[in-house]
Write an enzyme that holds these catalytic residues in place. Structure first.
Site, PDB file in Angstrom:
ATOM      1  N   ASP A 113      -6.633 -11.042  -2.513  1.00  0.00           N
ATOM      2  CA  ASP A 113      -6.872 -11.229  -0.829  1.00  0.00           C
ATOM      3  C   ASP A 113      -6.196  -9.923  -1.094  1.00  0.00           C
ATOM      4  O   ASP A 113      -6.332  -9.591  -0.010  1.00  0.00           O
ATOM      5  CB  ASP A 113      -5.131 -11.583  -0.276  1.00  0.00           C
ATOM      6  CG  ASP A 113      -4.385 -11.458  -1.290  1.00  0.00           C
ATOM      7  OD1 ASP A 113      -4.303 -10.388  -2.335  1.00  0.00           O
ATOM      8  OD2 ASP A 113      -3.045 -12.125  -0.940  1.00  0.00           O
TER       9      ASP A 113
ATOM     10  N   GLU B 299      -8.209 -17.725  -7.695  1.00  0.00           N
ATOM     11  CA  GLU B 299      -6.820 -17.608  -6.736  1.00  0.00           C
ATOM     12  C   GLU B 299      -7.027 -17.848  -5.406  1.00  0.00           C
ATOM     13  O   GLU B 299      -6.670 -17.278  -4.492  1.00  0.00           O
ATOM     14  CB  GLU B 299      -6.469 -16.103  -7.153  1.00  0.00           C
ATOM     15  CG  GLU B 299      -4.937 -16.699  -7.172  1.00  0.00           C
ATOM     16  CD  GLU B 299      -3.832 -15.297  -6.467  1.00  0.00           C
ATOM     17  OE1 GLU B 299      -3.383 -14.935  -8.022  1.00  0.00           O
ATOM     18  OE2 GLU B 299      -4.214 -14.688  -6.129  1.00  0.00           O
TER      19      GLU B 299
ATOM     20  N   HIS C 173       7.378  -4.474  -2.211  1.00  0.00           N
ATOM     21  CA  HIS C 173       6.286  -3.500  -1.069  1.00  0.00           C
ATOM     22  C   HIS C 173       5.286  -3.878  -0.019  1.00  0.00           C
ATOM     23  O   HIS C 173       4.728  -2.655   0.044  1.00  0.00           O
ATOM     24  CB  HIS C 173       5.936  -2.711  -2.642  1.00  0.00           C
ATOM     25  CG  HIS C 173       4.634  -4.248  -2.579  1.00  0.00           C
ATOM     26  ND1 HIS C 173       5.034  -4.954  -3.630  1.00  0.00           N
ATOM     27  CD2 HIS C 173       3.868  -4.190  -2.292  1.00  0.00           C
ATOM     28  CE1 HIS C 173       3.805  -5.936  -4.100  1.00  0.00           C
ATOM     29  NE2 HIS C 173       3.217  -5.250  -3.215  1.00  0.00           N
TER      30      HIS C 173
ATOM     31  N   ARG D 263       3.572  -4.474   2.542  1.00  0.00           N
ATOM     32  CA  ARG D 263       2.778  -3.952   4.191  1.00  0.00           C
ATOM     33  C   ARG D 263       4.085  -4.655   5.670  1.00  0.00           C
ATOM     34  O   ARG D 263       4.094  -3.888   6.003  1.00  0.00           O
ATOM     35  CB  ARG D 263       1.691  -3.819   4.437  1.00  0.00           C
ATOM     36  CG  ARG D 263       1.238  -2.979   5.313  1.00  0.00           C
ATOM     37  CD  ARG D 263      -0.270  -2.882   5.187  1.00  0.00           C
ATOM     38  NE  ARG D 263      -0.838  -2.606   4.463  1.00  0.00           N
ATOM     39  CZ  ARG D 263      -1.921  -1.211   4.267  1.00  0.00           C
ATOM     40  NH1 ARG D 263      -1.185  -0.278   5.259  1.00  0.00           N
ATOM     41  NH2 ARG D 263      -1.861  -1.004   2.418  1.00  0.00           N
TER      42      ARG D 263
ATOM     43  N   HIS E  15       7.394   1.594  -5.564  1.00  0.00           N
ATOM     44  CA  HIS E  15       5.826   1.649  -5.194  1.00  0.00           C
ATOM     45  C   HIS E  15       5.488   3.415  -5.061  1.00  0.00           C
ATOM     46  O   HIS E  15       6.820   4.124  -4.091  1.00  0.00           O
ATOM     47  CB  HIS E  15       5.148  -0.067  -4.488  1.00  0.00           C
ATOM     48  CG  HIS E  15       3.894   0.887  -4.050  1.00  0.00           C
ATOM     49  ND1 HIS E  15       3.415   1.545  -3.153  1.00  0.00           N
ATOM     50  CD2 HIS E  15       3.212  -0.414  -4.639  1.00  0.00           C
ATOM     51  CE1 HIS E  15       1.441   1.594  -3.480  1.00  0.00           C
ATOM     52  NE2 HIS E  15       1.784   0.378  -3.774  1.00  0.00           N
TER      53      HIS E  15
END
Length: 384
Positions: free
Chosen positions: A98, A120, A211, A213, A244
């Protein structure tokens, strides 16, 4: 007779980990011609994985730039892969998951009328902004793709409801489990000196990696505050937090640095990470991949998100969704630490995501699709 040409495209470390077993499987079969093209959406993190799994890509776009936007990545990948596809003329482009690379690689193939296979496929939260932008990247890629390799039956059912033809969907399990099992079996010593010393000896190791967004800003600060408070109040805990490099993550992570019994580290090599997952008492994360991998090591996972596209893990009770507020994360960590019955139940639940043979099923499906085999593809089901 010429072999069918498969171009495998990926760009981030998680994609590389999950596609490495597929690259190896298809190369070893000899029935297909396999070409790899990496975009370099991640740089150093991606290079670690390529070296570990012995992948020497034929093409590398090196698109990563400091503080790149989603638009920047998408445009550079779309333009770069256009030229590669014209040169290679693949029969199929195989993408994963993705990411921005996934969507751009699929769209570039569609523009040239090249078939796409999506590894996936079919994961959904049904909220286009959670996870952002991954939910829409995956939906759009699924509807560009001709072949769909779904980890679970639930993922297949999502695709069927969206009008995907059943004969084009193959339930394979998740290739993350293939990669994890092969890495753990090697028992590679820790490479990072700070881990080699095993500072958590005599404590219960809690592993952290957040991490996402959609959690940038207040939610991430709340999560880190909760974790700092948890370690301070629970002396039997030692925490290792992988941070990250994105400033939106490393900035709020300052809340953990310099504290007693907390080790903050840069993202480590995949073998080091696999060993940490194996050693952990439990994991706190918003990563989709860890929700799949950790249960194979009998490690419970607390998911610091409001929504997850991996609902199978919730139903199997291998993971528990705890939200992003300070109080909810703190309370969930403390409960799982103190409630031995809950921990035992989560650690002993069956992983619904794979048995380490997903790449083989993908290879079988491709050979069946091109009539290179007559036997039906044996699909993955957790209780089969």
């Amino acid at each position: 007779m010429s072999r069918h040409r498969v171009l495998i495209s990926f760009g981030t470390r998680p994609e590389a980990i999950k596609m490495a077993p597929v690259v190896s499987e298809l190369q070893n079969r000899g029935t297909l011609e396999v070409i790899t093209a990496v975009t370099g959406q991640h740089r150093e993190l991606l290079d670690q994985v390529l070296e570990l799994f012995g992948i020497d890509p034929e093409f590398n776009l090196h698109v990563m730039k400091p503080r790149q936007s989603l638009t920047d990545v998408t445009v550079r990948v779309l333009r770069g892969l256009e030229d590669i596809y014209r040169e290679v003329e693949p029969d199929l482009v195989l993408v994963h998951g993705d990411t921005a690379t996934t969507l751009a690689a699929s769209l570039a193939a569609f523009y040239q009328k090249v078939s796409v296979g999506h590894v996936e496929a079919g994961l959904r939260t049904f909220d286009r902004y959670q996870p952002y932008p991954e939910e829409m990247n995956r939906v759009l890629t699924d509807h560009i793709s001709e072949l769909h390799f779904s980890p679970t039956g639930m993922n297949r059912d999502h695709l069927l409801r969206e009008g995907v033809r059943e004969e084009n969907i193959f339930v394979t399990g998740n290739t993350a489990i293939d990669a994890l099992m092969s890495t753990v079996e090697k028992d590679i010593p820790f490479a990072l000196p700070a881990l080699r010393e095993r500072p958590w000896e005599g404590k219960r190791l809690v592993l952290v990696e957040v991490h996402r967004r959609e959690s940038f800003g207040g939610p991430l600060r709340d999560i880190f505050r909760a974790l700092a408070r948890f370690v301070q109040e629970c002396e039997e805990v030692f925490m290792v937090c992988s941070v990250h490099p994105n400033p939106e993550v490393s900035g709020p992570a300052q809340l953990l640095r310099g504290r007693e019994r907390i080790l903050t580290i840069d993202p480590v090599s995949y073998p080091d990470w696999a060993r940490l997952m194996d050693a952990a008492h439990f994991i706190v994360t918003d990563s989709g991949g860890l929700q799949e991998e950790a249960p194979s090591l009998n490690t419970p996972v607390l998911v610091a998100r409001e929504k997850t596209e991996r609902q199978e893990a919730i139903e199997a009770k291998t993971v528990k969704k705890v939200g992003v507020s300070e109080e909810s994360v703190f309370s969930a960590c403390r409960q799982l630490l103190q409630d031995e019955d809950e921990h035992r139940g989560m650690s002993q639940a069956q992983n619904p995501y794979g048995d380490g043979r997903a790449a083989g099923r993908i290879g079988d499906a491709l050979e069946w699709h091109w009539k290179l085999r007559s036997d039906p593809v044996s699909e993955f089901y957790p209780h089969s």
